[in-house]
Design an enzyme around this catalytic site. Sequence first.
Site, PDB file in Angstrom:
ATOM      1  N   HIS A 128      -5.637  36.206 -10.857  1.00 16.96           N
ATOM      2  CA  HIS A 128      -5.130  34.345 -11.369  1.00 16.96           C
ATOM      3  C   HIS A 128      -6.032  34.005 -10.453  1.00 16.96           C
ATOM      4  CE1 HIS A 128      -1.906  32.472 -11.813  1.00 16.96           C
ATOM      5  NE2 HIS A 128      -2.449  31.437 -11.447  1.00 16.96           N
ATOM      6  N   GLU A 129      -5.802  34.078  -9.572  1.00 18.13           N
ATOM      7  CA  GLU A 129      -7.294  32.950  -8.836  1.00 18.13           C
ATOM      8  C   GLU A 129      -8.449  32.902  -9.597  1.00 18.13           C
ATOM      9  OE1 GLU A 129      -5.457  30.599  -7.126  1.00 18.13           O
ATOM     10  OE2 GLU A 129      -3.671  31.498  -6.726  1.00 18.13           O
ATOM     11  N   PRO A 189       2.551   4.869   1.526  1.00 16.88           N
ATOM     12  CA  PRO A 189       2.783   5.164   2.908  1.00 16.88           C
ATOM     13  C   PRO A 189       1.535   5.737   3.007  1.00 16.88           C
ATOM     14  CG  PRO A 189       4.728   5.938   0.886  1.00 16.88           C
ATOM     15  CD  PRO A 189       3.365   5.895   0.283  1.00 16.88           C
ATOM     16  N   GLY A 190       1.545   5.666   4.284  1.00 12.52           N
ATOM     17  CA  GLY A 190       1.189   6.443   5.610  1.00 12.52           C
ATOM     18  C   GLY A 190      -0.634   5.693   5.516  1.00 12.52           C
ATOM     19  N   GLY A 215       0.901  -1.443   0.233  1.00 16.43           N
ATOM     20  CA  GLY A 215      -0.058  -0.007  -0.106  1.00 16.43           C
ATOM     21  C   GLY A 215       1.196   1.456  -0.121  1.00 16.43           C
ATOM     22  N   LYS A 246       0.765   0.370   6.717  1.00 15.49           N
ATOM     23  CA  LYS A 246       0.872  -0.910   7.589  1.00 15.49           C
ATOM     24  C   LYS A 246       2.022  -1.710   8.617  1.00 15.49           C
ATOM     25  CE  LYS A 246       3.247  -0.314   3.324  1.00 15.49           C
ATOM     26  NZ  LYS A 246       3.054   1.224   3.209  1.00 15.49           N
ATOM     27  N   THR A 247       2.929  -0.914   8.792  1.00 13.67           N
ATOM     28  CA  THR A 247       3.775  -0.765  10.451  1.00 13.67           C
ATOM     29  C   THR A 247       2.776  -0.448  11.525  1.00 13.67           C
ATOM     30  OG1 THR A 247       5.470  -0.059   9.257  1.00 13.67           O
ATOM     31  CG2 THR A 247       4.963  -0.420  11.525  1.00 13.67           C
TER      32      THR A 247
END
Length: 624
Positions: A419-420, A199-200, A197, A203-204
């Site tokens: 711009h935004e 990261p984060g 899977g 799993k551990t």
Amino acid sequence: MKTGKSLLFWVAAIIVLAIISNLLGAGAKNSASGRNNNVAFSDFMNLVESKGIESVSISGPHINGFLTDGRKFYTYAPNDPMMFENLRKSGIKVEAKPEDNTADTFWGVFVSWFPMILLIGVWVFFMRQANAGNNKAMSFGKSRARLVENTKKVTFADVAGCDESKQELEEVIDFLKDPGKFQRLGGKIPKGVLLVGPPGTGKTLLAKAVAGEADVPFFSISGSDFVEMFVGVGASRVRDMFAQAKRNSPCLLFIDEIDAVGRHRGAGLGGGNDEREQTLNQLLVEMDGFDENENVILIAATNRPDVLDPALLRPGRFDRQVVVSNPDLHGREEILKVHVRKVPLAKDVNLAVIARGTPGFSGADLANLVNEAALLAARKNKRKVTSKDFDDAKDKVMMGNERKSMAMDEQEKMLTAYHEAGHAICSLNVPETDPIHKATIIPRGRALGMVQQLPEKDQYSYSRAKMLSRLVITMGGRAAEEIKFGYDKVTSGASSDIAAATKLARAMVTEWGMSDKLGPILYVDNSEEVFLGKSVTQNKNMSEETAKLIDSEIKTLVSEAHEKALKILHEKNEDWEKLAQALMEYETLSGDEIKAVLKGEMISKAKDSPVAEEKRTKSSVPEV
């Protein structure tokens, strides 16, 4: 650090030894200096007869005293019975003292032998250090697997958002507790379970939960602990690890980041890594070789299963792969419930709403979100964490921290606002897109402004129409600068937009088959190889003509998106102006506030000045 401390200790020990030796030497010297007027016994007797001695002090065979001229003297007398009679006849004052036996006492012996004792102690210490070094050298090939203690037990109750993964691992635990349950029907438990899977995703944490649930020894080790610069050390550690596991069977072995040792054999321009490949070969033999490991189950975790050797993934070794993906909406809510157990929440906090607003977040991201919200509430001296704290924490995690101290002049602020606003107007006028969550011209992270979009639900695939719309939205900022300020006044502010649009267009052409001219063919086969310590990416399945056509198609997609963005802003010029002016006034607008502005409605939004915000932040009165 340890080497420096050891060196400092030995320097201090040498200095102390030198000081003590000098003190003892000085004492001996002073003692000798008190006896520097030594006279022979015959001269002493002549001085007695000539009455040249004023007084003497006798302590055993040691005689010292004063001459008639005031000088001190010292002599050593033999056993002469006539000496006392001669002293009496000469009228010399005689003082008798008991013999000094200090040298025979414990303290005297200790002082006299202290330098030798200290040297022996130093020698013994050095010998022990040498033996310890030899032991370390002999244990160089020993396993570094650590036995996990159950002091801080993590169970499946602490793991949420991955119910299917927990179910598969529960079978492993059940087998270790009751093997007959599966063996009655001829079933064999997998020898290896591979947790795969991004990261984060936990799993551990899942592996720790298995250790907490199973009442068996649990050994943990990292894939990098096997690899050394000396060939054969890693293989020796693998053998020792499995031998240790067999002695404690039934047990579980957990290897974190197994891709450090389990990569494809023979990869690389200059041949394979002999040490790593020998380690992998030994691991393959131990998992499914001549020796049976019926009661030793291996659990490994990786986020790069594509680089693992095929022999490692075949049935009989890691024959079960458990995918631990990012959680869905329900999973995110359950994960949030786990992480807020020790966080006092206000009544307005709705974890379901927070879960809906965090699509794509992993378990680690959600834990970070809760922690950031708690820190923000503590910074404002609150007693509980509110919904606004979670909103601010989400903005900080997704967009970066606000840089309110960054001074922007009116021209820069106006350019950022238009711009935004260009991004936002394009987003509201393309066929398929996600709703706008927030638009801001307050600098966050490395961006001067940002328009943030959040999907209404979890998405697992994206259509061609949505990708084309995404290109138009991305190029909306550059198009806005061209229309408002002129082509010669465009800035570098759109650099990240151009990079994102180019990357998206390249993926559409080379990976997703969304180009009519190139068709549904994969043109990317980037094999990463290592040569002389550097990563070398080779693209082997593409001709030069095809590469030119790919570049042409990428340019066409981006250019067409740019033209569509220009067209939308020309058509919606009035809405664009309204939104830009509102951003200049309020600096940050939510999605609902943007819709209200475009409808011509007034919004009740109090704009806090930096001074008011600073006073509110530093106030010692709790807000909740």
